[in-house]
Design a protein around this motif. Sequence first.
Motif, PDB file in Angstrom:
ATOM      1  N   HIS A 282     -16.564  -7.841 -29.813  1.00  0.00           N
ATOM      2  CA  HIS A 282     -15.532  -8.875 -29.822  1.00  0.00           C
ATOM      3  C   HIS A 282     -15.128  -9.128 -31.269  1.00  0.00           C
ATOM      4  O   HIS A 282     -15.961  -9.560 -32.086  1.00  0.00           O
ATOM      5  CB  HIS A 282     -16.039 -10.173 -29.200  1.00  0.00           C
ATOM      6  N   VAL A 283     -13.891  -8.865 -31.595  1.00  0.00           N
ATOM      7  CA  VAL A 283     -13.332  -9.164 -32.911  1.00  0.00           C
ATOM      8  C   VAL A 283     -12.198 -10.149 -32.687  1.00  0.00           C
ATOM      9  O   VAL A 283     -11.074  -9.769 -32.342  1.00  0.00           O
ATOM     10  CB  VAL A 283     -12.841  -7.894 -33.620  1.00  0.00           C
ATOM     11  N   VAL A 284     -12.493 -11.427 -32.845  1.00  0.00           N
ATOM     12  CA  VAL A 284     -11.580 -12.499 -32.445  1.00  0.00           C
ATOM     13  C   VAL A 284     -11.235 -13.356 -33.658  1.00  0.00           C
ATOM     14  O   VAL A 284     -12.120 -13.945 -34.292  1.00  0.00           O
ATOM     15  CB  VAL A 284     -12.208 -13.373 -31.339  1.00  0.00           C
ATOM     16  N   LYS A 285      -9.956 -13.361 -34.014  1.00  0.00           N
ATOM     17  CA  LYS A 285      -9.447 -14.230 -35.074  1.00  0.00           C
ATOM     18  C   LYS A 285     -10.185 -14.019 -36.399  1.00  0.00           C
ATOM     19  O   LYS A 285     -10.592 -14.968 -37.071  1.00  0.00           O
ATOM     20  CB  LYS A 285      -9.523 -15.695 -34.635  1.00  0.00           C
ATOM     21  N   THR A 286     -10.367 -12.767 -36.739  1.00  0.00           N
ATOM     22  CA  THR A 286     -10.915 -12.386 -38.037  1.00  0.00           C
ATOM     23  C   THR A 286      -9.774 -11.768 -38.829  1.00  0.00           C
ATOM     24  O   THR A 286      -9.459 -10.587 -38.667  1.00  0.00           O
ATOM     25  CB  THR A 286     -12.072 -11.392 -37.873  1.00  0.00           C
ATOM     26  N   ALA A 287      -9.155 -12.568 -39.671  1.00  0.00           N
ATOM     27  CA  ALA A 287      -7.872 -12.194 -40.271  1.00  0.00           C
ATOM     28  C   ALA A 287      -7.957 -10.988 -41.192  1.00  0.00           C
ATOM     29  O   ALA A 287      -6.945 -10.323 -41.428  1.00  0.00           O
ATOM     30  CB  ALA A 287      -7.300 -13.390 -41.045  1.00  0.00           C
ATOM     31  N   GLU A 288      -9.132 -10.671 -41.727  1.00  0.00           N
ATOM     32  CA  GLU A 288      -9.247  -9.602 -42.711  1.00  0.00           C
ATOM     33  C   GLU A 288      -9.598  -8.252 -42.101  1.00  0.00           C
ATOM     34  O   GLU A 288      -9.642  -7.254 -42.815  1.00  0.00           O
ATOM     35  CB  GLU A 288     -10.282  -9.984 -43.772  1.00  0.00           C
ATOM     36  N   CYS A 289      -9.864  -8.208 -40.807  1.00  0.00           N
ATOM     37  CA  CYS A 289     -10.179  -6.932 -40.143  1.00  0.00           C
ATOM     38  C   CYS A 289      -8.888  -6.177 -39.847  1.00  0.00           C
ATOM     39  O   CYS A 289      -7.881  -6.777 -39.458  1.00  0.00           O
ATOM     40  CB  CYS A 289     -10.955  -7.169 -38.855  1.00  0.00           C
ATOM     41  N   SER A 290      -8.929  -4.857 -40.008  1.00  0.00           N
ATOM     42  CA  SER A 290      -7.730  -4.050 -39.841  1.00  0.00           C
ATOM     43  C   SER A 290      -8.044  -2.793 -39.038  1.00  0.00           C
ATOM     44  O   SER A 290      -9.160  -2.612 -38.533  1.00  0.00           O
ATOM     45  CB  SER A 290      -7.144  -3.682 -41.205  1.00  0.00           C
ATOM     46  N   ASN A 291      -7.053  -1.934 -38.943  1.00  0.00           N
ATOM     47  CA  ASN A 291      -7.209  -0.671 -38.221  1.00  0.00           C
ATOM     48  C   ASN A 291      -8.305   0.209 -38.817  1.00  0.00           C
ATOM     49  O   ASN A 291      -8.956   0.968 -38.098  1.00  0.00           O
ATOM     50  CB  ASN A 291      -5.889   0.109 -38.223  1.00  0.00           C
ATOM     51  N   VAL A 292      -8.521   0.116 -40.131  1.00  0.00           N
ATOM     52  CA  VAL A 292      -9.510   0.975 -40.791  1.00  0.00           C
ATOM     53  C   VAL A 292     -10.914   0.693 -40.263  1.00  0.00           C
ATOM     54  O   VAL A 292     -11.649   1.605 -39.859  1.00  0.00           O
ATOM     55  CB  VAL A 292      -9.447   0.771 -42.318  1.00  0.00           C
ATOM     56  N   GLY A 293     -11.294  -0.591 -40.257  1.00  0.00           N
ATOM     57  CA  GLY A 293     -12.621  -0.944 -39.768  1.00  0.00           C
ATOM     58  C   GLY A 293     -12.789  -0.666 -38.293  1.00  0.00           C
ATOM     59  O   GLY A 293     -13.832  -0.157 -37.855  1.00  0.00           O
ATOM     60  N   LEU A 294     -11.762  -0.992 -37.482  1.00  0.00           N
ATOM     61  CA  LEU A 294     -11.852  -0.752 -36.048  1.00  0.00           C
ATOM     62  C   LEU A 294     -11.948   0.742 -35.750  1.00  0.00           C
ATOM     63  O   LEU A 294     -12.693   1.160 -34.850  1.00  0.00           O
ATOM     64  CB  LEU A 294     -10.637  -1.368 -35.348  1.00  0.00           C
ATOM     65  N   SER A 295     -11.209   1.556 -36.482  1.00  0.00           N
ATOM     66  CA  SER A 295     -11.267   3.004 -36.278  1.00  0.00           C
ATOM     67  C   SER A 295     -12.650   3.548 -36.617  1.00  0.00           C
ATOM     68  O   SER A 295     -13.166   4.438 -35.928  1.00  0.00           O
ATOM     69  CB  SER A 295     -10.201   3.693 -37.137  1.00  0.00           C
ATOM     70  N   MET A 296     -13.273   3.012 -37.656  1.00  0.00           N
ATOM     71  CA  MET A 296     -14.614   3.450 -38.027  1.00  0.00           C
ATOM     72  C   MET A 296     -15.622   3.114 -36.927  1.00  0.00           C
ATOM     73  O   MET A 296     -16.505   3.933 -36.597  1.00  0.00           O
ATOM     74  CB  MET A 296     -15.025   2.798 -39.337  1.00  0.00           C
TER      75      MET A 296
END
Length: 518
Positions: A282-296
């Motif tokens: 769950h990645v909810v309302k974490t403004a600094e997370c982006s496609n790079v981290g999710l892709s990893m």
Amino acid sequence: MGQSPSTATMSTVDLNRHQISQLHSNSDPDFDADHTLLLTDDCLAVIFHFLSTADRKECSQVCRRWRQVDGQRRHRLSLVARPELQEFVPPIFDRFDSVTKLTLRIDRKYASLNDDALIMISMRCRNLTRLKLRGCRDVTEIGMAGVGDNCKVLKKLSCASCMFGTKGISALLDRCVTLEDLTLKRLRGVHHITEVEVGAAASLKSICLKELVNGQSFTPLVIGSKKLRTLKVIGCTGDWDDTLVRAGCLNGGLVEIHLEKVQVSDVGLVGVSRCLGLETLHVVKTAECSNVGLSMVAERCKLLRKVHIDGWRTNRIGDDGLAAIAKHCPDLQELVLIGIYPTFSSLAAIACNCRNLERLALCGIGTVGDAEIECIADKCLALKKLCIKGCPISNAGIGALASGCPNLVKVKVKKCRKITGRGVEWVREQRVALAFNYDDSEVEALDGSGSDGVGGAQDGVAEAEAEGETEVEAPSSNNITRLTMLRARLGLLAGRNLVSCAFRRLSNFDNVSSSSFL
């Protein structure tokens, strides 16, 4: 005619129990018998289990046997943790001597029980497996140490609005080697980061930290819990990147991670990606997370089954991150997307590659239209539950569900202005067994309503024009004065909504919960 008979009759309403027994004495000799005596104590306990608290309390006052059965077989008890509770501890737990789940709660503005009362209760409940403390502000580490000494089989502890801080938790963990589930919410008394000693953390399987100040004090606890499977960090202050990196390196057995309203960047997600057995994220309302981290995370954690993403309209997570999930996580079963802007390409990739997808929620996504829904209906053959909220889809997109998704059992559509009741009724007629929940309320009241663009300013202008649309159509061509006033008012509304409407939408959007969708 129309008169009552001359013979007097006695109304059954006025009869008492003795009179009724006399009337039935000839026909039913066992009328006065207590048939509940035929029931065993275990059977009575099962019946009491289905009663409400008030009804169960009344039943316990019927007779001594019922009172004894209720007391000996009641395993769950909730008490108001007032200071005077200490005087009633002996009689209460003499009656309820089999309690295994105990809740002590009181409003934070009142005084609570102290260490002596809590230790006395723990001595009476040595078989306690679950303990909840709510607002017990007068309990210190001494009381928590007493709980650890007396409740040796305690498995679940939940504390909220207490004042004993990290010292109280350390005192209990050092003495209780069976604790598996720890939940801390608004724990006070942590004025600076003081690392918690590991103690008996080897037995912990779940840790939930909510709204904590200096919650990083529990980093050693997270790292030292080698059996830890679930980690939830919600609304805690401070930077959590370092904690997640260390947890990923030293405790890679996590299978469920919740990050909500915390300061986490792609660095933290890279640490999460080292948990190769991760199944729920769950990645909810974490403004600094982006496609790079999710892709990893998607590339390394190929066993992901449940993914919840609330982009908070920052537009940092989109097609690239979802495409990575579609490529590397074929076993995905549940996907919740809120406030992000995916396009047809990423949603089509998920529909084609994630063949086991059973639950899908799309909320406040202005880029999801009829084409995307038609693709989902055509490709997601295993889909069972679908939620669409605040998306610009029409009857054509909903109509695709009439023939697509053969395993679909429940559909929830809310606040989609282009969908009409006629289109919904047509789908219901085509699929009678489908549970279709349709809400046609105004889109303006939507939590996390969808928008056509990324910025909030354009949404504010569009909303202002929509609000004034009925007034603009009303004036006639010869009423120049009224038309001029309406134009001036409309311009004022548009300028004002650039800020106020955007804040109103964002504040409503904060209240969206992914658990309400599926």
